[in-house]
Enzyme design. Structure first.
Site, PDB file in Angstrom:
ATOM      1  N   LYS A 134      44.175  77.932  35.221  1.00  0.00           N
ATOM      2  CA  LYS A 134      44.079  76.488  35.015  1.00  0.00           C
ATOM      3  C   LYS A 134      44.058  76.062  33.552  1.00  0.00           C
ATOM      4  O   LYS A 134      44.467  74.943  33.231  1.00  0.00           O
ATOM      5  CB  LYS A 134      42.843  75.938  35.740  1.00  0.00           C
ATOM      6  CG  LYS A 134      42.947  76.048  37.251  1.00  0.00           C
ATOM      7  CD  LYS A 134      41.785  75.371  37.946  1.00  0.00           C
ATOM      8  CE  LYS A 134      41.944  75.463  39.459  1.00  0.00           C
ATOM      9  NZ  LYS A 134      40.918  74.685  40.183  1.00  0.00           N
TER      10      LYS A 134
ATOM     11  N   ASP B 122      41.925  68.059  40.592  1.00  0.00           N
ATOM     12  CA  ASP B 122      40.602  68.583  40.938  1.00  0.00           C
ATOM     13  C   ASP B 122      39.505  67.542  40.761  1.00  0.00           C
ATOM     14  O   ASP B 122      38.578  67.464  41.576  1.00  0.00           O
ATOM     15  CB  ASP B 122      40.263  69.802  40.075  1.00  0.00           C
ATOM     16  CG  ASP B 122      40.818  71.100  40.639  1.00  0.00           C
ATOM     17  OD1 ASP B 122      41.141  71.149  41.841  1.00  0.00           O
ATOM     18  OD2 ASP B 122      40.920  72.081  39.873  1.00  0.00           O
TER      19      ASP B 122
END
Length: 278
Positions: free
Chosen positions: A68, A105
């Site tokens: 990420k 997210d």
């Protein structure tokens, strides 16, 4: 004849439920497209994106551990994610054909706790990786008063607090749990194939909320301990489905049928009866 497709990348990747989620929505909406899981190692991350740049059928990818943050260096960042969250979990093709990163997210984490009044409250976040960045970003927008981060690397955790302008402290992993209002496990601890999360929730007040982003297994030891205390909980599927819904619209240009969430959860948890997922 080829079909449009999106995928999820990570190392490991076999545990991912993202293919099942996106395939369910594609089927429900009658969209002729695919969603795949692709094992990509850290060493192969750059080559992966290079191979997708000129693939006209590729609509984008979701990113899971451990990519990420590293992926930020390989794609465009027109939304300034590097300067805000500092990690991406979704890559799509921009209007000019280039690859751009974004983060769903934060929205996925926020949705299940949108009704909580966290202004001025105290939260404990376990972990300081890419998911933690999105969670801290969301907590900062919710006006959280104080955040304690538990992490192996305390200096890294302290730097995260500073980067998001949050008051709080960074302590070693395994430190005693303070009496917080919200406890979030943002790490892979407790996930199948990973070390256990050793923690004692005895200090939490009765109205505390325990949120575990791990979804394999869905009933983690952390959530089992919270249920034994009859604390309110949020499991990993809530965040996973929430962030997936935002990504699905970016990939396929359609809103997923969120009115079918109960059916989707049953599909994702075949060993649990209806209504058992918390």
């Amino acid at each position: 004849m080829t079909r449009p497709y999106a995928e999820v990348i990570g190392d490991p990747i076999s545990h991912s439920k993202s293919p099942a989620i996106h395939r369910f929505w594609l089927e429900q909406l009658g969209i002729e497209a695919e969603y795949r899981a692709q094992h990509v190692t850290p060493e192969g991350l750059a080559a992966y994106f290079e191979s997708r740049r000129d693939d006209p059928d590729w609509r984008g990818c979701n990113i899971t551990i451990p990519h990420k943050q590293a992926a930020l260096d390989l794609v465009g960042d027109p939304g300034g994610i590097r300067a805000t969250i500092g990690a991406i979990n979704t890559v799509i093709r921009g209007e000019d054909g280039g690859l751009i990163g974004t983060n769903t997210d934060a929205g996925g984490f926020y949705a299940p706790i949108a009704g909580l009044d966290l202004a001025g409250r105290h939260a404990l976040v376990i972990g300081a990786g890419g998911a933690a960045r999105a969670i801290l970003f969301a907590l900062s927008k919710l006006g959280i008063g104080r955040v304690t981060i538990q992490n192996r690397n305390v200096l890294k955790a302290a730097a995260l607090l500073s980067s998001f302008g949050l008051k709080g402290d960074a302590v070693p992993l395994g430190s005693p749990v303070p009496p917080v209002d919200l406890l979030v496990n943002s790490s892979a601890l407790g996930m199948k194939g990973q070390p256990a999360l050793e923690i004692d929730l005895a200090s939490l007040p009765d109205d505390a909320v325990v949120y575990d982003i791990v979804y394999a297994p869905l009933e983690t030891d952390l959530l089992a301990q919270a249920h034994a205390r009859e604390l309110a909980t949020v499991d990993g599927l809530d965040m996973l489905i929430g962030q997936a819904a935002l990504a699905f619209e970016l990939f396929f240009g359609a809103e997923p049928p969120r009115d079918r969430d109960d059916e989707l959860r049953e599909l994702l948890t075949p060993d649990r009866g209806p209504g058992q997922a918390s």
